[in-house]
Design a protein around this motif. Structure first.
Motif, PDB file in Angstrom:
ATOM      1  N   PHE A  88       0.860  -1.177   0.000  1.00  0.00           N
ATOM      2  CA  PHE A  88       0.000   0.000   0.000  1.00  0.00           C
ATOM      3  C   PHE A  88       0.899   1.232   0.000  1.00  0.00           C
ATOM      4  CE2 PHE A  88      -2.295  -3.332   2.235  1.00  0.00           C
ATOM      5  CZ  PHE A  88      -3.518  -3.320   1.605  1.00  0.00           C
ATOM      6  N   GLN A  89       0.587   2.200  -0.840  1.00  0.00           N
ATOM      7  CA  GLN A  89       1.311   3.472  -0.858  1.00  0.00           C
ATOM      8  C   GLN A  89       0.696   4.386   0.184  1.00  0.00           C
ATOM      9  OE1 GLN A  89       4.038   4.306  -2.684  1.00  0.00           O
ATOM     10  NE2 GLN A  89       4.041   2.212  -3.441  1.00  0.00           N
ATOM     11  N   LEU A  90       1.512   4.906   1.085  1.00  0.00           N
ATOM     12  CA  LEU A  90       1.038   5.793   2.133  1.00  0.00           C
ATOM     13  C   LEU A  90       1.368   7.235   1.775  1.00  0.00           C
ATOM     14  CD1 LEU A  90       2.193   3.835   5.321  1.00  0.00           C
ATOM     15  CD2 LEU A  90      -0.027   3.768   4.177  1.00  0.00           C
ATOM     16  N   ALA A  91       0.467   8.132   2.097  1.00  0.00           N
ATOM     17  CA  ALA A  91       0.699   9.547   1.864  1.00  0.00           C
ATOM     18  C   ALA A  91       1.701  10.079   2.886  1.00  0.00           C
ATOM     19  CB  ALA A  91      -0.620  10.316   1.962  1.00  0.00           C
ATOM     20  N   ASP A  92       2.151  11.298   2.667  1.00  0.00           N
ATOM     21  CA  ASP A  92       3.058  11.933   3.612  1.00  0.00           C
ATOM     22  C   ASP A  92       2.382  12.048   4.972  1.00  0.00           C
ATOM     23  OD1 ASP A  92       4.971  12.225   1.663  1.00  0.00           O
ATOM     24  OD2 ASP A  92       4.356  14.266   1.132  1.00  0.00           O
ATOM     25  N   HIS A  93       3.150  11.851   6.026  1.00  0.00           N
ATOM     26  CA  HIS A  93       2.720  12.009   7.417  1.00  0.00           C
ATOM     27  C   HIS A  93       1.675  10.977   7.851  1.00  0.00           C
ATOM     28  CE1 HIS A  93       4.920  15.690   6.984  1.00  0.00           C
ATOM     29  NE2 HIS A  93       4.064  16.138   6.099  1.00  0.00           N
ATOM     30  N   VAL A  94       1.583   9.840   7.155  1.00  0.00           N
ATOM     31  CA  VAL A  94       0.694   8.753   7.586  1.00  0.00           C
ATOM     32  C   VAL A  94       1.567   7.673   8.212  1.00  0.00           C
ATOM     33  CG1 VAL A  94      -0.891   6.946   6.838  1.00  0.00           C
ATOM     34  CG2 VAL A  94      -1.057   9.224   5.851  1.00  0.00           C
ATOM     35  N   GLU A  95       1.200   7.274   9.420  1.00  0.00           N
ATOM     36  CA  GLU A  95       1.984   6.267  10.121  1.00  0.00           C
ATOM     37  C   GLU A  95       1.070   5.165  10.644  1.00  0.00           C
ATOM     38  OE1 GLU A  95       2.321   8.499  14.392  1.00  0.00           O
ATOM     39  OE2 GLU A  95       3.688   9.110  12.798  1.00  0.00           O
ATOM     40  N   VAL A  96       1.640   3.974  10.794  1.00  0.00           N
ATOM     41  CA  VAL A  96       0.906   2.832  11.326  1.00  0.00           C
ATOM     42  C   VAL A  96       0.902   2.951  12.846  1.00  0.00           C
ATOM     43  CG1 VAL A  96       0.827   0.333  11.497  1.00  0.00           C
ATOM     44  CG2 VAL A  96       1.592   1.402   9.378  1.00  0.00           C
ATOM     45  N   THR A  97      -0.286   2.894  13.444  1.00  0.00           N
ATOM     46  CA  THR A  97      -0.371   3.019  14.903  1.00  0.00           C
ATOM     47  C   THR A  97      -0.604   1.680  15.591  1.00  0.00           C
ATOM     48  OG1 THR A  97      -2.738   3.527  14.768  1.00  0.00           O
ATOM     49  CG2 THR A  97      -1.206   5.390  14.796  1.00  0.00           C
ATOM     50  N   ALA A  98      -1.304   0.758  14.940  1.00  0.00           N
ATOM     51  CA  ALA A  98      -1.590  -0.529  15.592  1.00  0.00           C
ATOM     52  C   ALA A  98      -1.964  -1.558  14.537  1.00  0.00           C
ATOM     53  CB  ALA A  98      -2.730  -0.379  16.593  1.00  0.00           C
ATOM     54  N   ALA A  99      -1.848  -2.829  14.923  1.00  0.00           N
ATOM     55  CA  ALA A  99      -2.283  -3.934  14.074  1.00  0.00           C
ATOM     56  C   ALA A  99      -2.810  -5.036  14.981  1.00  0.00           C
ATOM     57  CB  ALA A  99      -1.129  -4.453  13.222  1.00  0.00           C
ATOM     58  N   SER A 100      -3.903  -5.660  14.554  1.00  0.00           N
ATOM     59  CA  SER A 100      -4.469  -6.754  15.344  1.00  0.00           C
ATOM     60  C   SER A 100      -5.069  -7.790  14.407  1.00  0.00           C
ATOM     61  CB  SER A 100      -5.530  -6.223  16.314  1.00  0.00           C
ATOM     62  OG  SER A 100      -6.610  -5.655  15.602  1.00  0.00           O
ATOM     63  N   LEU A 101      -5.110  -9.028  14.878  1.00  0.00           N
ATOM     64  CA  LEU A 101      -5.678 -10.136  14.115  1.00  0.00           C
ATOM     65  C   LEU A 101      -6.792 -10.745  14.951  1.00  0.00           C
ATOM     66  CD1 LEU A 101      -5.430 -11.948  11.596  1.00  0.00           C
ATOM     67  CD2 LEU A 101      -3.875 -13.378  12.904  1.00  0.00           C
ATOM     68  N   LYS A 102      -8.013 -10.713  14.402  1.00  0.00           N
ATOM     69  CA  LYS A 102      -9.157 -11.242  15.142  1.00  0.00           C
ATOM     70  C   LYS A 102     -10.131 -11.869  14.160  1.00  0.00           C
ATOM     71  CE  LYS A 102     -12.688  -9.944  18.451  1.00  0.00           C
ATOM     72  NZ  LYS A 102     -13.331  -8.866  19.172  1.00  0.00           N
ATOM     73  N   ASN A 103     -10.526 -13.098  14.427  1.00  0.00           N
ATOM     74  CA  ASN A 103     -11.501 -13.832  13.620  1.00  0.00           C
ATOM     75  C   ASN A 103     -11.120 -13.884  12.140  1.00  0.00           C
ATOM     76  OD1 ASN A 103     -13.079 -14.238  15.918  1.00  0.00           O
ATOM     77  ND2 ASN A 103     -14.225 -12.347  15.577  1.00  0.00           N
ATOM     78  N   GLY A 104      -9.843 -14.053  11.859  1.00  0.00           N
ATOM     79  CA  GLY A 104      -9.393 -14.171  10.477  1.00  0.00           C
ATOM     80  C   GLY A 104      -9.263 -12.854   9.737  1.00  0.00           C
ATOM     81  N   LEU A 105      -9.434 -11.731  10.434  1.00  0.00           N
ATOM     82  CA  LEU A 105      -9.300 -10.408   9.827  1.00  0.00           C
ATOM     83  C   LEU A 105      -8.123  -9.677  10.448  1.00  0.00           C
ATOM     84  CD1 LEU A 105     -13.026  -9.249   9.681  1.00  0.00           C
ATOM     85  CD2 LEU A 105     -11.638 -10.142   7.811  1.00  0.00           C
ATOM     86  N   LEU A 106      -7.237  -9.193   9.598  1.00  0.00           N
ATOM     87  CA  LEU A 106      -6.099  -8.403  10.048  1.00  0.00           C
ATOM     88  C   LEU A 106      -6.488  -6.933   9.944  1.00  0.00           C
ATOM     89  CD1 LEU A 106      -3.073  -8.143  10.844  1.00  0.00           C
ATOM     90  CD2 LEU A 106      -2.585  -8.111   8.391  1.00  0.00           C
TER      91      LEU A 106
END
Length: 155
Positions: free
Chosen positions: A101-119
């Motif tokens: 995925f291409q991220l725009a300027d000043h976009v950062e990943v804050t969290a990630a979780s995996l639940k019921n087969g969905l990331l």
């Protein structure tokens, strides 16, 4: 769709090469890469969420990496085959994947979780104070003209 050549613009612009590369990649359709399916949703004014359907994968088989305006999600299943079992039909995909995925300027990943087969990958766009619009106050008194320094030329 016609292909647009941006090479003449490279000569007269500085710092826009990433933009032209992204436009070039948009003109070339993704060749059947639809696995795994995903959603991108806006959850707030400056927050976003990417949700990927990764049924059958657990946390140890998925890696998420954010680097230089690109978010890369990779998944790979380890081969597991129970002794004496034989699949008559295999409908759950076990193939490895890599999604960018291409991220725009000043976009950062804050969290990630995996639940019921969905990331779920949560993103935040945090614009620095220097780039936010600001109000400039207008002085009630006229500002005096700048003073000039006189110089004398010696012969």
């Amino acid at each position: 769709m016609r292909h647009v050549d941006f090479s003449p613009l490279y000569r007269s612009t500085v710092g826009f090469d990433r933009l032209f590369t992204m436009l070039d990649s948009l003109s070339q359709p993704d060749q059947g890469n639809t696995y795994p399916p995903y959603n991108i949703e806006r959850t707030g004014e400056n927050t976003y969420r990417i949700t990927m359907a990764v049924a059958g994968f657990d946390e140890s088989e998925i890696s998420i990496e954010a680097q230089a305006h690109t978010l890369t999600v990779k998944g790979g299943k380890s081969e597991e085959n129970a002794e004496g079992s034989e699949f008559l039909y295999r409908g759950i995909a076990k193939r490895a994947f890599e999604r960018r995925f291409q991220l725009a300027d000043h976009v950062e990943v804050t969290a990630a979780s995996l639940k019921n087969g969905l990331l779920h990958i949560d993103l935040l766009r945090s614009i620095p104070e220097t780039m936010k619009p600001r109000k400039i106050a207008i002085a009630a008194e006229p500002v005096s003209a700048p003073k000039a320094i006189e110089a004398h030329v010696a012969n």
